[in-house]
Design an enzyme around this catalytic site. Structure first.
Site, short mmCIF file in Angstrom:
data_model
loop_
_atom_site.label_atom_id
_atom_site.label_comp_id
_atom_site.label_asym_id
_atom_site.label_seq_id
_atom_site.Cartn_x
_atom_site.Cartn_y
_atom_site.Cartn_z
N LYS A 144 40.94 44.02 3.40
CA LYS A 144 40.99 44.19 1.94
C LYS A 144 40.41 45.54 1.52
O LYS A 144 40.97 46.24 0.67
CB LYS A 144 40.23 43.03 1.26
CG LYS A 144 40.97 41.71 1.39
CD LYS A 144 40.15 40.49 0.98
CE LYS A 144 40.96 39.22 1.31
NZ LYS A 144 40.25 37.98 1.00
N GLN A 178 34.46 36.55 -0.90
CA GLN A 178 35.16 36.04 0.28
C GLN A 178 34.70 34.61 0.59
O GLN A 178 33.51 34.34 0.69
CB GLN A 178 34.88 36.96 1.49
CG GLN A 178 35.65 36.58 2.74
CD GLN A 178 37.17 36.71 2.58
OE1 GLN A 178 37.67 37.65 1.98
NE2 GLN A 178 37.90 35.75 3.10
N ASP A 187 41.56 36.89 -7.36
CA ASP A 187 42.07 35.86 -6.45
C ASP A 187 42.90 34.81 -7.21
O ASP A 187 43.64 34.04 -6.58
CB ASP A 187 40.90 35.15 -5.75
CG ASP A 187 40.67 35.68 -4.34
OD1 ASP A 187 41.61 36.24 -3.75
OD2 ASP A 187 39.54 35.52 -3.83
#
Ligand code: NAD
Length: 284
Positions: free
Chosen positions: A51, A95, A118
């Protein structure tokens, strides 16, 4: 036809790189993505590296915030709050999974919905199901993009999604429905799964079981999207689909690795740009 997620992803990132330079010119700043990682889980570390690499490639601002495994929930929430209130931060990603002593639900809900790149915040999930403007979750969004890029017709087709998780199965099904497919969601309690799957023009497997989708699950010519990420005993990365067996039957198929995985990260970049634009346009 093999749907090359890696190549599609690369060309989308190349286009975003150019777009981001133009945004920097126009708005005097670049989209900014902040990624938080807690602890040293090797799989999480590897995802986060991907990422950050994509963030740098696309020319975004932002960086990794590393917190120790034993960080308290209160400290993590305070860090999120700081980023929520930072006018230069557009996207915040924590995460997952988190250590057991931290509530993932609390953390997801703590991220400002407008910076939730997200697409996991309850407000974004509700908006998705209400057909309101929202931030779409990255993997489902990437799957639709892959189908579009591969020229797979969705409207009027029968789609079967195996798996009903909140982050993949259910939102993929919703996005396919929004594109006018007739959608069945199959799961661990579905009877005669192979027969259900053989009905599908578009088959999405999001289970987490190596090679469970064999040739008998696939209607000849169907598009098969393999979301699964599994490790074989010898450490090889494989999907949920028995790739060699299904390849001759399917009309189109995504490989693992190199299919859905790279698209998930690319859609994260897309979402960061969208969050940036939403926030800048609100100011105007
Ligand atoms: P999950 O464990 O939350 O959900 C799995 C689903 O599979 C459940 O809904 C369950 O009902 C169903 N299932 C389990 N056993 C089954 C069976 N025998 N027959 C039919 N259905 C069955 O998992 P998830 O978070 O949705 O992830 C699914 C897979 O996708 C995992 O391998 C995960 O690593 C992978 N994944 C990949 C990406 C990516 O970017 N490529 C992103 C997210 C998840």
């Amino acid at each position: 036809m093999i749907i090359d997620g890696k190549q599609i992803s690369q060309s989308l990132k190349d286009a975003m790189k150019i777009e981001v330079d133009a945004l920097a010119e126009q708005y005097g700043r670049r989209p900014c993505l902040m990624v938080i990682i807690v602890g040293n889980n090797p799989a999480s570390r590897s995802y986060v590296r991907g990422k950050i690499k994509a963030t740098e490639y696309c020319g975004f601002d932002g960086h990794l915030v590393e917190l120790p495994e034993d960080v308290s929930e209160a400290t993590l929430l305070a860090e999120i709050d700081k980023l929520n209130n930072d006018p230069l931060v557009d996207g915040i990603l924590v995460q997952l999974p988190l250590p057991k002593h931290i509530s993932e639900d609390k953390v997801i809900a703590a991220i400002s919905a407008e910076k939730d790149v997200d697409g996991f915040h309850p407000e974004n999930v509700a908006r998705l199901w209400l057909n309101q403007h929202c931030i779409l979750p990255c993997t489902p969004k990437g799957i639709i993009e892959l189908l579009d890029q591969a020229g797979v017709e969705i409207a009027g087709k029968k789609a079967v999604v195996i798996g009903r998780s909140n982050i993949v199965g259910k939102p993929v099904a919703k996005l396919l429905l929004d594109r006018n497919a007739t959608v069945t969601i199959a799961h661990s309690r579905t009877k005669d799964l192979a027969a259900v799957c053989r009905e599908a023009d578009i088959l999405v497997a999001a289970v987490g079981r190596a090679k469970m989708v064999t040739a008998e699950y696939v209607k000849p010519g169907a598009a098969v999207i393999d979301v699964g990420i599994n490790r074989t005993e010898d450490g090889k990365l494989v999907g949920d689909v028995d790739y060699e067996a299904v390849l001759p039957v399917a009309g189109a198929i995504t490989p693992v690795p190199g299919g859905v995985g790279p698209m998930t990260i690319t859609m994260l970049m897309r979402n960061t740009i969208e969050c940036f634009l939403n926030r800048e346009n609100k100011k105007a």
